[in-house]
Design a protein around this motif. Structure first.
Motif, PDB file in Angstrom:
ATOM      1  N   LYS A  17       0.769  -1.201   0.141  1.00 21.91           N
ATOM      2  CA  LYS A  17      -0.113  -0.008   0.097  1.00 21.91           C
ATOM      3  C   LYS A  17       0.900   1.393  -0.101  1.00 21.91           C
ATOM      4  CE  LYS A  17      -4.064  -2.179   2.346  1.00 21.91           C
ATOM      5  NZ  LYS A  17      -4.894  -1.833   3.370  1.00 21.91           N
ATOM      6  N   ASN A  18       2.166   1.208   0.013  1.00 21.02           N
ATOM      7  CA  ASN A  18       3.057   2.240  -0.022  1.00 21.02           C
ATOM      8  C   ASN A  18       3.266   2.945  -1.343  1.00 21.02           C
ATOM      9  OD1 ASN A  18       3.319   1.422   2.489  1.00 21.02           O
ATOM     10  ND2 ASN A  18       5.311   0.457   2.521  1.00 21.02           N
ATOM     11  N   PHE A  19       2.121   3.447  -1.866  1.00 22.21           N
ATOM     12  CA  PHE A  19       2.082   4.206  -3.364  1.00 22.21           C
ATOM     13  C   PHE A  19       1.122   5.030  -3.390  1.00 22.21           C
ATOM     14  CE2 PHE A  19      -0.992   0.649  -4.029  1.00 22.21           C
ATOM     15  CZ  PHE A  19      -1.902   1.257  -4.825  1.00 22.21           C
ATOM     16  N   ALA A  20       1.294   5.962  -4.226  1.00 22.02           N
ATOM     17  CA  ALA A  20       0.082   6.801  -4.807  1.00 22.02           C
ATOM     18  C   ALA A  20      -0.022   6.258  -6.429  1.00 22.02           C
ATOM     19  CB  ALA A  20       0.777   8.364  -4.799  1.00 22.02           C
ATOM     20  N   TYR A  21      -1.332   6.900  -6.835  1.00 24.10           N
ATOM     21  CA  TYR A  21      -1.355   6.548  -8.250  1.00 24.10           C
ATOM     22  C   TYR A  21      -1.727   7.667  -8.926  1.00 24.10           C
ATOM     23  CZ  TYR A  21      -5.875   6.423  -6.961  1.00 24.10           C
ATOM     24  OH  TYR A  21      -7.416   7.175  -6.337  1.00 24.10           O
ATOM     25  N   LEU A  22      -1.518   7.849 -10.262  1.00 21.84           N
ATOM     26  CA  LEU A  22      -1.777   8.728 -11.177  1.00 21.84           C
ATOM     27  C   LEU A  22      -2.446   8.095 -12.508  1.00 21.84           C
ATOM     28  CD1 LEU A  22      -1.944  11.970 -11.941  1.00 21.84           C
ATOM     29  CD2 LEU A  22       0.338  11.321 -13.171  1.00 21.84           C
ATOM     30  N   SER A  23      -3.924   8.236 -12.544  1.00 19.56           N
ATOM     31  CA  SER A  23      -4.628   7.526 -13.696  1.00 19.56           C
ATOM     32  C   SER A  23      -4.415   8.846 -14.850  1.00 19.56           C
ATOM     33  CB  SER A  23      -5.809   7.277 -13.574  1.00 19.56           C
ATOM     34  OG  SER A  23      -6.530   6.418 -14.965  1.00 19.56           O
ATOM     35  N   SER A  24      -3.579   8.633 -15.909  1.00 18.16           N
ATOM     36  CA  SER A  24      -3.092   9.585 -16.839  1.00 18.16           C
ATOM     37  C   SER A  24      -3.852   9.467 -18.157  1.00 18.16           C
ATOM     38  CB  SER A  24      -1.644   9.906 -16.993  1.00 18.16           C
ATOM     39  OG  SER A  24      -1.347  10.833 -17.960  1.00 18.16           O
TER      40      SER A  24
ATOM     41  N   ASN B  79      11.342  13.921 -11.853  1.00 21.11           N
ATOM     42  CA  ASN B  79      11.987  14.916 -11.368  1.00 21.11           C
ATOM     43  C   ASN B  79      11.092  16.024 -10.499  1.00 21.11           C
ATOM     44  OD1 ASN B  79      13.682  14.065 -13.238  1.00 21.11           O
ATOM     45  ND2 ASN B  79      13.324  15.542 -14.776  1.00 21.11           N
ATOM     46  N   ALA B  80       9.702  16.250 -10.830  1.00 21.48           N
ATOM     47  CA  ALA B  80       8.964  17.313 -10.186  1.00 21.48           C
ATOM     48  C   ALA B  80       8.721  16.801  -8.627  1.00 21.48           C
ATOM     49  CB  ALA B  80       7.913  17.635 -10.685  1.00 21.48           C
ATOM     50  N   ILE B  81       8.326  15.246  -8.533  1.00 26.13           N
ATOM     51  CA  ILE B  81       7.887  14.933  -7.166  1.00 26.13           C
ATOM     52  C   ILE B  81       9.202  14.251  -6.166  1.00 26.13           C
ATOM     53  CG2 ILE B  81       5.603  14.412  -8.012  1.00 26.13           C
ATOM     54  CD1 ILE B  81       6.472  11.516  -8.223  1.00 26.13           C
ATOM     55  N   GLY B  82      10.293  14.301  -7.055  1.00 22.34           N
ATOM     56  CA  GLY B  82      11.258  13.537  -6.415  1.00 22.34           C
ATOM     57  C   GLY B  82      11.134  12.271  -5.707  1.00 22.34           C
ATOM     58  N   LEU B  83      10.440  11.408  -6.627  1.00 25.06           N
ATOM     59  CA  LEU B  83      10.170   9.916  -6.438  1.00 25.06           C
ATOM     60  C   LEU B  83      10.372   9.160  -7.567  1.00 25.06           C
ATOM     61  CD1 LEU B  83       6.991  10.039  -3.961  1.00 25.06           C
ATOM     62  CD2 LEU B  83       9.478   9.573  -3.299  1.00 25.06           C
ATOM     63  N   PRO B  84      10.788   7.810  -7.422  1.00 22.28           N
ATOM     64  CA  PRO B  84      10.524   6.723  -8.448  1.00 22.28           C
ATOM     65  C   PRO B  84       9.308   6.932  -9.268  1.00 22.28           C
ATOM     66  CG  PRO B  84      11.693   5.885  -6.916  1.00 22.28           C
ATOM     67  CD  PRO B  84      10.997   6.837  -6.253  1.00 22.28           C
ATOM     68  N   VAL B  85       9.069   6.808 -10.474  1.00 21.51           N
ATOM     69  CA  VAL B  85       7.706   6.642 -11.293  1.00 21.51           C
ATOM     70  C   VAL B  85       7.830   5.070 -11.954  1.00 21.51           C
ATOM     71  CG1 VAL B  85       6.514   7.314 -13.127  1.00 21.51           C
ATOM     72  CG2 VAL B  85       7.153   9.060 -11.593  1.00 21.51           C
ATOM     73  N   VAL B  86       6.782   4.451 -11.620  1.00 23.31           N
ATOM     74  CA  VAL B  86       6.560   3.096 -12.337  1.00 23.31           C
ATOM     75  C   VAL B  86       5.407   3.486 -13.238  1.00 23.31           C
ATOM     76  CG1 VAL B  86       5.909   0.838 -12.154  1.00 23.31           C
ATOM     77  CG2 VAL B  86       7.286   2.079 -10.251  1.00 23.31           C
ATOM     78  N   ALA B  87       5.635   3.301 -14.622  1.00 29.37           N
ATOM     79  CA  ALA B  87       4.517   3.717 -15.636  1.00 29.37           C
ATOM     80  C   ALA B  87       4.048   2.657 -16.407  1.00 29.37           C
ATOM     81  CB  ALA B  87       5.223   4.684 -16.540  1.00 29.37           C
ATOM     82  N   GLY B  88       2.980   2.237 -16.200  1.00 29.31           N
ATOM     83  CA  GLY B  88       2.133   1.160 -16.976  1.00 29.31           C
ATOM     84  C   GLY B  88       1.320   0.310 -15.816  1.00 29.31           C
ATOM     85  N   PRO B  89       0.095  -0.388 -16.215  1.00 27.94           N
ATOM     86  CA  PRO B  89      -0.126  -0.595 -17.512  1.00 27.94           C
ATOM     87  C   PRO B  89      -1.085   0.699 -18.354  1.00 27.94           C
ATOM     88  CG  PRO B  89      -1.822  -1.629 -16.429  1.00 27.94           C
ATOM     89  CD  PRO B  89      -0.742  -1.200 -15.464  1.00 27.94           C
TER      90      PRO B  89
ATOM     91  N   ASN C  75       0.175   5.478   5.082  1.00 31.64           N
ATOM     92  CA  ASN C  75       1.244   4.844   4.674  1.00 31.64           C
ATOM     93  C   ASN C  75       2.417   5.765   4.063  1.00 31.64           C
ATOM     94  OD1 ASN C  75       0.039   2.232   5.323  1.00 31.64           O
ATOM     95  ND2 ASN C  75      -1.325   2.693   3.797  1.00 31.64           N
ATOM     96  N   PRO C  76       3.792   5.593   4.141  1.00 29.69           N
ATOM     97  CA  PRO C  76       4.727   6.265   3.625  1.00 29.69           C
ATOM     98  C   PRO C  76       4.465   6.010   1.988  1.00 29.69           C
ATOM     99  CG  PRO C  76       5.796   4.212   4.419  1.00 29.69           C
ATOM    100  CD  PRO C  76       4.459   4.339   4.922  1.00 29.69           C
ATOM    101  N   ILE C  77       4.476   7.140   1.224  1.00 27.78           N
ATOM    102  CA  ILE C  77       4.537   7.146  -0.334  1.00 27.78           C
ATOM    103  C   ILE C  77       5.821   6.922  -0.833  1.00 27.78           C
ATOM    104  CG2 ILE C  77       3.608   8.309  -2.419  1.00 27.78           C
ATOM    105  CD1 ILE C  77       1.458   9.513  -0.867  1.00 27.78           C
ATOM    106  N   GLU C  78       5.935   5.783  -1.386  1.00 23.39           N
ATOM    107  CA  GLU C  78       7.547   5.323  -1.797  1.00 23.39           C
ATOM    108  C   GLU C  78       7.676   5.460  -3.364  1.00 23.39           C
ATOM    109  OE1 GLU C  78       7.926   1.433  -0.043  1.00 23.39           O
ATOM    110  OE2 GLU C  78       8.381   2.227   1.780  1.00 23.39           O
ATOM    111  N   LYS C  79       6.507   5.590  -4.034  1.00 24.33           N
ATOM    112  CA  LYS C  79       6.494   5.707  -5.514  1.00 24.33           C
ATOM    113  C   LYS C  79       5.171   6.056  -6.005  1.00 24.33           C
ATOM    114  CE  LYS C  79       7.668   1.056  -5.537  1.00 24.33           C
ATOM    115  NZ  LYS C  79       7.848  -0.122  -6.093  1.00 24.33           N
ATOM    116  N   LEU C  80       5.249   6.372  -7.495  1.00 20.64           N
ATOM    117  CA  LEU C  80       4.116   6.877  -7.786  1.00 20.64           C
ATOM    118  C   LEU C  80       3.902   5.900  -9.123  1.00 20.64           C
ATOM    119  CD1 LEU C  80       1.686   8.930  -8.475  1.00 20.64           C
ATOM    120  CD2 LEU C  80       3.370  10.107  -9.931  1.00 20.64           C
ATOM    121  N   HIS C  81       2.746   5.312  -9.036  1.00 18.61           N
ATOM    122  CA  HIS C  81       2.417   4.215 -10.249  1.00 18.61           C
ATOM    123  C   HIS C  81       1.425   5.294 -11.265  1.00 18.61           C
ATOM    124  CE1 HIS C  81       3.495   0.236  -9.143  1.00 18.61           C
ATOM    125  NE2 HIS C  81       3.217   0.769  -7.889  1.00 18.61           N
TER     126      HIS C  81
END
Length: 492
Positions: A254-261, A423-433, A400-406
C-alpha cells in the motif's frame, strides 16, 4: 489449460475500444478488436453524448469478437464518470445525455452553495470534490430548467449502466460510477436521501445499487438474433474507468500513490475507508468508491486535455504531429519559460486552447509561448509541477509512506512527461499498464467468474503480465526552483 475469454468495452471521453481479454492460468493477453471515436455533439449551445452511436459501436464490437469463434465468459463496460441518461416509464431513452463539459452548470455550484446547502455541509455528507459538472449540480440545473428528460424520467442511469441496459434490458446502479455523482454517503455507500430531497429528486429514480462484479443480466434475445451471437452475461465491473484502472495498479503493497493519466489526470491513494476531515475539505479531495470496499482518495486534475486541444487547433490549421515529433519539439524548447495552472477555468473548454494559454500568461504577467514546441513543453512541465503540488497533499493524508508513484492509463506512455513528473516529485515513477482500465475491467470479470478472489490476487496476476517503465528523479535543485516559481504564478 483452459482459457477464459472476456470482452471489455472501455469508453473514454474521446474514444472507445472493444478489448478481448484471454486469461489462461496466470497469463493475460489483450487484443484490441475495434476502436471508435466518441465525440461530444454540439447542438444549440449544448454538448451531448451520442449514446446511440456508442451502442451501435458496442454491437460492432460484439460482432467482431463473434467472428473469432471463442467462448466468451462475460462482458463488462467502463466509462467516464458523472454523466447519465434518462429512461421513461416505457423503457425508452429520453433524448441524448448531456456531456459534463456542457456550459449549463457554470456558476450553478456556487448558486447551490448559497441557496440550498453550504459547501462544507455538502462535502461533509459526500466527501466528494466540488466540481461544476458533478451529477448533483447537473440535476440541480435540470430541475431549475424543468428539463423534459428529468421531468418525464422513470429512471436515471449512469453511462455504463445505461449501455448495459441497452444490451440486457436490466437496470442497475453500479457503486463506483454512482460514487462520482456527489449523491452518495461514503460511509453507508448508499444514496443520501436528504440530498435527493433538497434536489427534489425521488430516490426511486435510481435502480438498485450493486457492487463491482455483480451480474447485470444476459444479452437480450433480440440483440442476439440481430447479431447472430450467443447470449452471455454482462457484469457490472467497476463502471467508472478510473476505478477499473486503479484496480489494475501492479502494486505489491500500500506504499504508493497512483496517477491515472489520460484526458483527465486523477491522482490519489487507496484507503480502507472514507477520509472526510478538515484537511480533505480544505484541499477539496474526493472519496470515490473502489473495489473490495476500498476508497479511491483522489483529486481530479486537468490532464492531457490541454495538449489534445492544442493539437486539435493545429490540425485545423494544417499541422499534425506524431508523439515522437511532439517530444522532439518539447525537448528543443527552452525549459521553464512560463507556467500555467492546468486547472484554471479558462482551460475547461475554450474554442482555441493555444489562445487560452496566451491569455493566461498575459493575465499572470508572463511571456506567452511562441512556438508549438514551447506550448507543448509548458503544458508538460506545468502538469508535472501540478502533480507535485497535489502529491504533497496526499503525503499529508496518507497513513502509509508514499514510496513511488504508479502512472497508469494512456498517459503512462508519455515518457517525457513521466520523467518530468519523477523530477518534480522527487520519487521513482512506475509507468504502466497503459491499458489499465481495460485490464481492471477484465480482471473484475475474472473475479466474478471465480478465477481470482481478491483485489490483491487480481494485482498479482496483473503484475506478472505487465512490463512497466521505470523513471528515477533527476535535477532536483532545478525542479525545486521551478516549483517555487510555479506556485507563485498560480497564486496570482
Amino acid at each position: 489449460m483452459d482459457s477464459k475469454y472476456f470482452i471489455a468495452f472501455d469508453l473514454g471521453a474521446t474514444s472507445g475500444r472493444t478489448i478481448l481479454g484471454t486469461l489462461t492460468g496466470d497469463k493475460l493477453t489483450l487484443e484490441e478488436v475495434t476502436r471508435f471515436p466518441n465525440q461530444m455533439l454540439q447542438l444549440n449551445g449544448h454538448f451531448y453524448w451520442n449514446i446511440f452511436s456508442l451502442y451501435e459501436n458496442l454491437k460492432k464490437g460484439l460482432t467482431a469478437v463473434a467472428q473469432k469463434k471463442v467462448p466468451v465468459t462475460s462482458i463488462g463496460i467502463d466509462t467516464w464518470g458523472v454523466d447519465f441518461a434518462f429512461v421513461n416509464e416505457e423503457g425508452a431513452l429520453i433524448g441524448l445525455p448531456y456531456a459534463y463539459r456542457d456550459p449549463q452548470t457554470i456558476g450553478k455550484k456556487e448558486e447551490f452553495f448559497e441557496k440550498v446547502m453550504p459547501a462544507d455541509e455538502l462535502y461533509g455528507k459526500t466527501g466528494i470534490q466540488h466540481m461544476d459538472f458533478n451529477s448533483i449540480f447537473q440535476l440541480y440545473t435540470l430541475k431549475q430548467r424543468k428539463d423534459f428528460g428529468l421531468t418525464h424520467a422513470s429512471r436515471l442511469l449512469f453511462m455504463p449502466d445505461a449501455l448495459s441496459y441497452l444490451l440486457t434490458g436490466k437496470m442497475v446502479t453500479e457503486y463506483t460510477i454512482a460514487s462520482t455523482s456527489q449523491l452518495l454517503n461514503p460511509e453507508t455507500r448508499k444514496l443520501d436521501e436528504k440530498l435527493l430531497e433538497v434536489l427534489g429528486v425521488s430516490k426511486f429514480l435510481f435502480a438498485d445499487m450493486v457492487e463491482p462484479g455483480a451480474k447485470v443480466g444476459m444479452l437480450t434475445e433480440d440483440l442476439c438474433e440481430e447479431l447472430q451471437i450467443e447470449s452471455v452475461p454482462v457484469i457490472a465491473v467497476a463502471g467508472h474507468d478510473t476505478a477499473s484502472a486503479v484496480a489494475a495498479v501492479p502494486a505489491a503493497n500500500k506504499n504508493f500513490a497512483y496517477l491515472s493519466s489520460g484526458t483527465w489526470s486523477l491522482m490519489g491513494i487507496e484507503t480502507d475507508g472514507p477520509v472526510v476531515n478538515e484537511k480533505t475539505t480544505h484541499y477539496n479531495i474526493t472519496n470515490e468508491g473502489g473495489v473490495d470496499g476500498t476508497i479511491r482518495l483522489l483529486k481530479n486534475i486537468t490532464g492531457m486535455w490541454i495538449v489534445e486541444q492544442c493539437l486539435k487547433k493545429w490540425h485545423k490549421e494544417g499541422t499534425d504531429y506524431t508523439y515522437p515529433q511532439m517530444v522532439e519539439l518539447a525537448q528543443a524548447a527552452r525549459p521553464f519559460a512560463c507556467f500555467i495552472n492546468p486547472d484554471d477555468p479558462g482551460f475547461t473548454n475554450p474554442q482555441d486552447m493555444p489562445k487560452a494559454i496566451c491569455e493566461y500568461c498575459a493575465r499572470t504577467g508572463q511571456n506567452a509561448p511562441q512556438t508549438h514546441g514551447e506550448f507543448i513543453r509548458v503544458i508538460f512541465e506545468s502538469l508535472a509541477l501540478k502533480y507535485r503540488e497535489v502529491l504533497d497533499v496526499f503525503r499529508e493524508l496518507s497513513v502509509n509512506p508514499i514510496e513511488k508513484l504508479h502512472i497508469i492509463g494512456g498517459g503512462s506512455r508519455n515518457k517525457l512527461l513521466n520523467q518530468f513528473t519523477s523530477n518534480a516529485i522527487g520519487l521513482p515513477v512506475v509507468a504502466g499498464p497503459s491499458e489499465a482500465s481495460s485490464i481492471g475491467n477484465i480482471m473484475l470479470q475474472a473475479k466474478a467468474a471465480g478465477v481470482v478472489s481478491t483485489l490483491q490476487e487480481m494485482r498479482n496476476v496483473i503484475s506478472v503480465n505487465v512490463e512497466p517503465d521505470y523513471f528515477s528523479p533527476a535535477d532536483a535543485e532545478v525542479w525545486n526552483e521551478a516549483y517555487q516559481k510555479y506556485i507563485s504564478i498560480i497564486k496570482k
